[in-house]
Write a protein that holds these residues in place. Structure first.
Motif, PDB file in Angstrom:
ATOM      1  N   GLN A  96      -5.442   7.405   6.366  1.00  0.00           N
ATOM      2  CA  GLN A  96      -4.379   7.037   5.439  1.00  0.00           C
ATOM      3  C   GLN A  96      -3.810   8.238   4.693  1.00  0.00           C
ATOM      4  OE1 GLN A  96      -5.192   4.417   1.996  1.00  0.00           O
ATOM      5  NE2 GLN A  96      -3.510   3.141   2.741  1.00  0.00           N
ATOM      6  N   PHE A 100       0.085   9.278   4.571  1.00  0.00           N
ATOM      7  CA  PHE A 100       0.821   9.485   3.323  1.00  0.00           C
ATOM      8  C   PHE A 100       1.460  10.863   3.290  1.00  0.00           C
ATOM      9  CE2 PHE A 100      -1.141   6.348   0.032  1.00  0.00           C
ATOM     10  CZ  PHE A 100      -0.938   5.299   0.912  1.00  0.00           C
ATOM     11  N   PHE A 114       4.652   3.580  -1.560  1.00  0.00           N
ATOM     12  CA  PHE A 114       3.880   3.532  -0.320  1.00  0.00           C
ATOM     13  C   PHE A 114       3.545   2.064  -0.039  1.00  0.00           C
ATOM     14  CE2 PHE A 114       3.246   7.742  -2.029  1.00  0.00           C
ATOM     15  CZ  PHE A 114       3.395   8.555  -0.914  1.00  0.00           C
ATOM     16  N   ASP A 116       1.763  -0.581   2.462  1.00  0.00           N
ATOM     17  CA  ASP A 116       0.862  -0.827   3.580  1.00  0.00           C
ATOM     18  C   ASP A 116       1.533  -1.775   4.565  1.00  0.00           C
ATOM     19  OD1 ASP A 116      -1.140   0.783   2.596  1.00  0.00           O
ATOM     20  OD2 ASP A 116      -2.230  -0.846   1.622  1.00  0.00           O
ATOM     21  N   THR A 184      -2.372  -0.083  -3.247  1.00  0.00           N
ATOM     22  CA  THR A 184      -1.260   0.749  -2.796  1.00  0.00           C
ATOM     23  C   THR A 184       0.119   0.151  -3.042  1.00  0.00           C
ATOM     24  OG1 THR A 184      -2.649   1.642  -1.015  1.00  0.00           O
ATOM     25  CG2 THR A 184      -0.282   1.946  -0.803  1.00  0.00           C
ATOM     26  N   THR A 185       0.366  -1.040  -2.529  1.00  0.00           N
ATOM     27  CA  THR A 185       1.702  -1.632  -2.530  1.00  0.00           C
ATOM     28  C   THR A 185       2.204  -1.949  -3.935  1.00  0.00           C
ATOM     29  OG1 THR A 185       1.310  -2.499  -0.298  1.00  0.00           O
ATOM     30  CG2 THR A 185       3.061  -3.554  -1.568  1.00  0.00           C
ATOM     31  N   ASN A 187       2.377  -0.012  -6.552  1.00  0.00           N
ATOM     32  CA  ASN A 187       2.670   1.198  -7.318  1.00  0.00           C
ATOM     33  C   ASN A 187       3.910   1.905  -6.789  1.00  0.00           C
ATOM     34  OD1 ASN A 187      -0.045   1.578  -8.948  1.00  0.00           O
ATOM     35  ND2 ASN A 187      -0.644   1.144  -6.834  1.00  0.00           N
ATOM     36  N   SER A 208      -8.294   4.605   1.494  1.00  0.00           N
ATOM     37  CA  SER A 208      -8.004   4.446   0.065  1.00  0.00           C
ATOM     38  C   SER A 208      -7.351   5.683  -0.543  1.00  0.00           C
ATOM     39  CB  SER A 208      -9.284   4.097  -0.698  1.00  0.00           C
ATOM     40  OG  SER A 208      -9.852   2.904  -0.227  1.00  0.00           O
ATOM     41  N   ASP A 210      -4.587   5.847  -1.861  1.00  0.00           N
ATOM     42  CA  ASP A 210      -3.861   5.489  -3.078  1.00  0.00           C
ATOM     43  C   ASP A 210      -4.648   5.811  -4.333  1.00  0.00           C
ATOM     44  OD1 ASP A 210      -5.462   3.312  -1.965  1.00  0.00           O
ATOM     45  OD2 ASP A 210      -4.807   2.147  -3.699  1.00  0.00           O
ATOM     46  N   SER A 211      -5.989   5.784  -4.263  1.00  0.00           N
ATOM     47  CA  SER A 211      -6.785   6.064  -5.456  1.00  0.00           C
ATOM     48  C   SER A 211      -6.629   7.509  -5.916  1.00  0.00           C
ATOM     49  CB  SER A 211      -8.258   5.736  -5.220  1.00  0.00           C
ATOM     50  OG  SER A 211      -8.848   6.677  -4.360  1.00  0.00           O
TER      51      SER A 211
END
Length: 389
Positions: A96, A100, A114, A116, A184-185, A187, A208, A210-211
């Motif tokens: 991922q 990104f 972003f 998913d 993710t979705t 933000n 992950s 996104d974290s």
């Protein structure tokens, strides 16, 4: 001595940062370009709905980038079928973070989302985001409907009683190592802040990713929260433990390691600001919950060699009591769970772990009791930030 989250030094740094960001962001909302980056790996059965939801926004100034991370299904054919309506990015499988990075490099928008590939946005998502955007904002976050494969709404993520954090979240990060944020979705980010932290380390954040973003962007400005659902977070067989009857021990160890990377990020950033920081892993009860389960179920592959069940149980009880905002009844239940899992033999601890992590494995009597307690004490949650348990 640990510096208080309300320390004047932190407040002063935040105010200075806000002024700097405001000076950089002289724009008209009518002209903001929004980039929607769809990241996909073998989600061809959902991909078209995700891309269509990005293309069919009521806000006009958008670009849609679809990144395929080495899929082996029909995903690439689906992406190619859109022609010049979207920007395609085809790459070898790298995880991922890699997807990104590739998508961000291909984008130009001042607002970057972003998406998913198994999720989708509502038609007015970007319009609603742009409407609240102001100078000094680094991220806008919002709730998501939880849906099944067919789109049936199952709930809200995060649950409504868990209020999304808003404004300056650095004090919360300094105190507890996490703040309330969606997946993710849910933000959208300002490009200025992302430019400072990209590329994402691809080895550490293969999953992950996104974290990494939600942890670091608050250092560049404020977080704005929209108290409505603006998209859908899909639950299906490839991303949900609860469709099985067992905890996946490999995932537990991955999540523990992932949290440790995130805590390391925070330590580095607050260290750059001159703060003596706490040991975040001792204050993050969600992390400790996963960590003690990983140790009990899979000690051979547990990522922290010096852990012991007794010590983790003690730390979990303390973190729940001191740093959670659960109701006192839920605190007592979760503290009892830590003691149970930490002190009892594995054959007795394992059912408790299964019941917490895989709700469908719980006896019906436990679900009935939980529902009764929830109804009885629902008045407490209306204006309280309640964390996941």
């Amino acid at each position: 001595m640990i510096i208080s989250p309300t320390d004047k030094k932190l407040v002063g740094w935040q105010q200075t940062t806000q002024i700097e960001v405001a000076n950089r962001q002289r724009y008209s909302k009518d002209n903001l370009l929004a980039s929607i980056i769809v990241n996909n790996y073998n989600y061809g059965r959902f991909l078209r709905q995700a891309i269509d939801s990005a293309l069919n926004q009521t806000y006009a100034h958008i670009e849609v980038i679809a990144v395929d991370d080495g899929s082996t299904d029909n995903s690439r054919e689906i992406i190619a079928s859109y022609g010049d309506k979207i920007i395609p990015v085809f790459k070898e499988n790298g995880g991922q973070a890699s997807a990104f990075n590739a998508g961000f490099a291909a984008s130009q928008g001042e607002i970057v989302s972003f998406l998913d590939a198994d999720d989708y946005l509502f038609a007015d998502t970007i319009e609603r985001i742009v409407a609240v955007w102001q100078p000094g904002i680094a991220k806008v976050q919002y709730y998501l409907d939880i849906v099944d494969i067919g789109g049936k709404i199952l709930g809200t993520y995060p649950p409504r009683e868990r209020r999304l954090d808003n404004g300056e979240v650095l004090p919360i990060l300094l105190e507890k190592g996490r703040y309330e944020t969606p997946v993710t979705t849910g933000n959208s980010f300002h490009r200025t802040g992302l430019n400072k932290i990209f590329p994402i380390p691809e080895t550490k954040y293969r999953i992950s990713a996104d974290s990494y973003l939600v942890t670091l962007v608050p250092f560049d400005g404020q977080v704005a929260a929209i108290e409505q659902t603006l998209g859908a977070y899909r639950i299906h067989g490839d991303n949900l433990w609860a469709l099985s009857q067992n905890v996946e021990t490999e995932k537990l160890s991955q999540f523990v390691q992932h949290d440790l990377y995130r805590h390391e990020l925070l330590a580095d950033k607050f260290g750059e600001l001159g703060y003596k920081i706490p040991k975040f892993s001792d204050r993050d009860y969600l992390h400790l919950k996963t960590r003690i389960a990983s140790l009990r179920l899979n000690p051979e592959n547990h990522p922290v060699s010096f852990d012991s069940p007794l010590v983790l149980a003690y730390r979990g009880v303390w973190a729940v009591w001191r740093y959670s905002k659960l109701t006192w009844r839920k605190q007592l239940l979760l503290m009892a769970w830590f003691i149970w899992v930490g002190l009892l033999p594995l054959q007795m601890a394992k059912p408790a772990i299964d019941w917490l992590f895989v709700p469908q494995s719980r006896p019906r009597s436990l679900d009935w009791l939980g529902n009764q307690l929830k109804r009885a004490f629902s008045w407490e949650a209306s204006n309280t930030r309640v964390e996941k348990c």
